[in-house]
Scaffold this motif. Structure first.
Motif, short mmCIF file in Angstrom:
data_model
loop_
_atom_site.label_atom_id
_atom_site.label_comp_id
_atom_site.label_asym_id
_atom_site.label_seq_id
_atom_site.Cartn_x
_atom_site.Cartn_y
_atom_site.Cartn_z
N PRO A 1 4.51 -6.72 -0.16
CA PRO A 1 4.05 -5.48 0.50
C PRO A 1 3.18 -5.71 1.72
N THR A 2 2.57 -6.90 1.86
CA THR A 2 1.75 -7.20 3.03
C THR A 2 2.59 -7.61 4.24
N ARG B 1 2.68 -1.93 2.53
CA ARG B 1 1.28 -1.55 2.65
C ARG B 1 0.94 -1.06 4.05
#
Length: 349
Positions: free
Chosen positions: A8-9, A156
């Motif tokens: 997600p980063t 994110r």
């Protein structure tokens, strides 16, 4: 190239030989195919952050000070082509973008749908970006960059749908700095009717921060600007109780100007996009006060070591651009404050 597992980063998009997050990476993977938690946006406009554009313009200005727009345009294209993102190698900063969602991965948590017009609220320094039009519609002489291309958002990332009641350019300008008024409100609300000084009070983040300080209960507001023309703009907007002219790079001048206007400040907000303002901000702030740095031109080493050398008992905060609800808060301030809106619109024309 073998696909990595999604993170997600955005770690799976980093092409460096060592493990780095996308913002710190040298190069990002810009392939249009999406991992399951990603979103692809068809880009229509970039907003370069003020520190980055100022550096690029200065680097490509002639002896007469006239900016070579074609050279600035070429520099931006070269950065994006080399790095897969817009990250000025001198300032380390980027900006944000506006576009339309064209594909959403099945596991994306962002709540976006195809066709949504959005502004990204994460930096271009960590956003995979491809420019497809050579920036043909941009003259290189302003922070807002019309363009054609695409960008990728991670699990994110943060994006906000554009409001229907505001022009696109105005919404983008507000969202580019929306972290500043949100954190200003939070910090000011922690004091009992504090004196608040905003350095760069006539700018985009500065004007919103002044409005946010009042809304949060500031007892006295001071707007610091670099010259008389900016002072006239800020007085006309009615956002500060006192407006003073001072060179924020001169620590004694800044300290004395704030003191004469009712300081020292309990809270000092630094919104200028030039280096060398750290010492003056510390000196302008009362003991046990707070200094919030929102400029990407800030040297945080200079701020920390300078405060130590001055035996200044102040809390120093780095505005990271994200506070929950920051976009809605900034847009509400714009709608509710004719002075803020007038300042923003004057800088878009």
């Amino acid at each position: 190239m073998e696909l990595r597992d999604s993170d997600p980063t955005g770690l799976h998009r980093v092409l460096d030989d060592v493990v780095r997050l996308p913002q710190a990476a040298d190069r990002l993977d810009t392939r249009p195919e999406l991992w399951p938690d990603e979103v692809r946006v068809r880009v229509e406009r970039l907003n370069l952050d003020a520190a980055s554009y100022r550096q690029l313009a200065a680097a490509h200005a002639g002896p007469d000070g006239v900016v070579d727009g074609a050279a600035v345009r070429a520099a931006v294209l070269a950065i994006v082509a080399e790095r897969g993102k817009m990250q000025n190698p001198v300032t380390g900063s980027g900006g944000m973008l506006v576009g339309t969602v064209e594909e959403v991965g099945p596991a994306s948590p962002l709540g976006l749908a195809v066709g949504d017009r959005v502004a990204t609220l994460v930096s271009l320094t960590l956003t995979p970006l491809v420019l497809e039009d050579g920036l043909a519609a941009w003259d290189g002489r302003g922070e807002q960059v019309p363009c054609e291309g695409y960008a990728v958002l991670f699990g994110r990332s943060i994006a906000a749908r554009l409001p229907d009641d505001l022009p696109t350019g105005l919404s983008l300008a507000v969202m580019d700095v929306c972290g500043a008024p949100a954190l200003t409100h939070r910090v000011v609300a922690g004091y009992e009717r504090p004196t608040v000084a905003v350095v760069g009070g006539a700018g985009k983040s500065g004007s919103l921060s002044l409005a946010a300080a009042r809304a949060a209960g500031a007892g006295h507001t001071i707007g610091v600007v670099p010259h008389d023309a900016e002072a006239a703009l800020l007085r006309g907007a009615g956002l500060a109780d006192e407006v003073v002219v001072a060179d924020a790079r001169d620590p004694i001048a800044l300290r004395d100007a704030v003191a004469k206007a009712g300081g020292p400040a309990d809270v000092t907000i630094v919104c200028v996009d030039v280096p060398g303002c750290e010492g003056g901000a510390v000196l302008a702030t009362a003991e046990r006060g707070s200094v919030v740095f929102f400029s990407m031109a800030t040297s945080f080493a200079a701020a920390a070591l300078g405060a130590e050398g001055l035996a200044a008992d102040v809390t120093m905060l780095v505005g990271n651009g994200y506070v929950p609800g920051h976009a809605d808060h900034a847009l509400a301030l714009l709608r509710e404050s004719p002075g803020v809106r007038a300042l923003f619109e004057s800088r878009l024309h």
